[in-house]
Enzyme design. Structure first.
Site, short mmCIF file in Angstrom:
data_model
loop_
_atom_site.label_atom_id
_atom_site.label_comp_id
_atom_site.label_asym_id
_atom_site.label_seq_id
_atom_site.Cartn_x
_atom_site.Cartn_y
_atom_site.Cartn_z
CG LEU A 18 13.37 -3.72 14.39
CD1 LEU A 18 11.88 -3.75 14.68
CD2 LEU A 18 13.63 -3.11 13.02
CG ASP A 37 18.37 -4.08 25.79
OD1 ASP A 37 18.13 -5.00 26.60
OD2 ASP A 37 18.03 -4.11 24.60
CG ASP A 72 12.14 -2.13 34.56
OD1 ASP A 72 11.57 -1.89 33.47
OD2 ASP A 72 11.70 -2.94 35.40
CB ILE A 73 11.58 1.50 30.03
CG1 ILE A 73 11.01 0.14 29.63
CG2 ILE A 73 12.89 1.78 29.33
CD1 ILE A 73 10.57 0.05 28.19
CG ASN A 99 12.92 -0.98 19.72
OD1 ASN A 99 12.31 -1.36 18.72
ND2 ASN A 99 13.92 -1.70 20.25
CE1 TYR A 170 4.81 -7.45 20.83
CE2 TYR A 170 3.51 -7.85 18.85
CZ TYR A 170 4.65 -7.34 19.46
OH TYR A 170 5.61 -6.72 18.70
CE LYS A 174 4.69 -3.85 20.30
NZ LYS A 174 5.76 -2.87 20.62
CB THR A 204 13.42 -8.82 15.74
OG1 THR A 204 12.07 -9.34 15.86
CG2 THR A 204 13.39 -7.52 14.95
#
Length: 300
Positions: A18, A37, A72-73, A99, A170, A174, A204
């Site tokens: 995505l 990324d 690294d976010i 994302n 997860y 989310k 994905t």
């Protein structure tokens, strides 16, 4: 002239799936794109920067403007470097698309704290760190007298909205992102910032393993699970045209766009005195009979 011409967007997890579709679509609509990324596996292990570089090369080959970023976010200082690098390259920042994510599928009875922590770290802390530094930049712009028309686009999931068997961590992360989006929208509108979230369904690396039959490519006709189907709504949300839309969670699949109605009040009973414990059961049974049937947990 595209609907995002002159706007600058950071997209995390933009090397594949995505995120890659979003990056290419934003660029096609005129945006400057930061392809962030670190190139990990689905479970968040290892590093490979080549995939992000390849997306940048594809954008540039098509005449667009893009840079790769491999920070690294979920690292507080690294997230600021992403924002700083974006401003240095393109002179500003307008959109953050959160994302990136990992998955550690496990039945709850087998879940390990290390897997739980890793999932929360990437999803929740990752969404927090980058958006927080972006908001600092946008607030400073507003205080300096400059017009701000900024966007935060978060990524929730059907797993976060209705739960998913073997995905306790997860689903929890989310679901937290959906709630975070509501708070961001309520708090940040005064600064010219909108916040919305996505719950996308498409082919994905994550979904091909979990839903192989559903995600299989079709030989003819409309490919409902192509990740490119999700990108147009995301690009529109990042454009100036979406300034009136905030605090929404969009479920997207194929050619379908749905806005979630969220946690609204359902059937209620009320009286002007305290309930006794033995009376509560009859009241709850009445409410259960009146409420609409909830969506099933994925996999149940």
């Amino acid at each position: 002239m595209g609907i995002c011409t002159g706007r600058t967007v950071i997209i995390t997890g933009a090397a594949r799936g995505l995120g890659r579709s979003y990056a290419l679509a934003f660029a096609a609509e005129g945006a400057n794109v930061v392809v962030n990324d670190i190139g990990t596996s689905l479970t968040g292990e290892g590093r490979d920067t080549s995939a992000a570089d390849a997306v940048v090369a594809a954008i540039q080959a098509a005449g667009g403007r893009a840079i790769a970023n491999h920070e690294d976010i979920a690292d507080w200082d690294a997230a600021k470097r992403i924002v700083d690098a974006t401003i240095a390259a393109f002179g500003g920042l307008d959109v953050v698309v959160n994302n990136a994510g990992i998955v550690r599928d496990r039945m709850f009875v087998s879940a390990a704290p290390e897997e739980w922590d890793a999932t929360m770290h990437v999803h929740l802390r990752g969404h927090f760190c980058l958006s927080r530094h972006a908001v600092d930049y946008w607030r400073a712009q507003q205080k300096a007298g400059k017009a701000v028309d900024a966007r935060i686009i978060n990524t929730s999931s059907g797993a976060g909205l209705q739960g998913s068997i073997a995905q306790a961590a997860y689903s929890t992360a989310k679901g937290g992102i959906a709630a975070l989006t509501l708070v961001q929208a309520a708090e940040l509108g005064r600064y010219g910032i909108t916040a919305n979230a996505l719950a996308p369904a498409a082919r994905t690396r994550m979904t091909e393993g979990a839903f192989a039959d559903k995600m299989a490519k079709v030989d003819t006709g409309f490919d409902k699970q192509d990740p490119d189907n999700i990108a147009p709504t995301v690009v529109w949300l990042g454009s100036a045209q979406s300034a009136h839309v905030t605090g929404c969670v969009f479920e997207l699949e194929g050619g379908r766009i749905t806005i979630e109605t969220g946690w609204n009040l359902g059937p209620t009973v009320e009286r002007d005195c305290r309930w006794r414990p033995r009376e509560v059961g009859d009241a709850v049974n009445l409410l259960l009979a009146e409420r609409p049937a909830p969506r099933r947990v994925w996999g149940s």
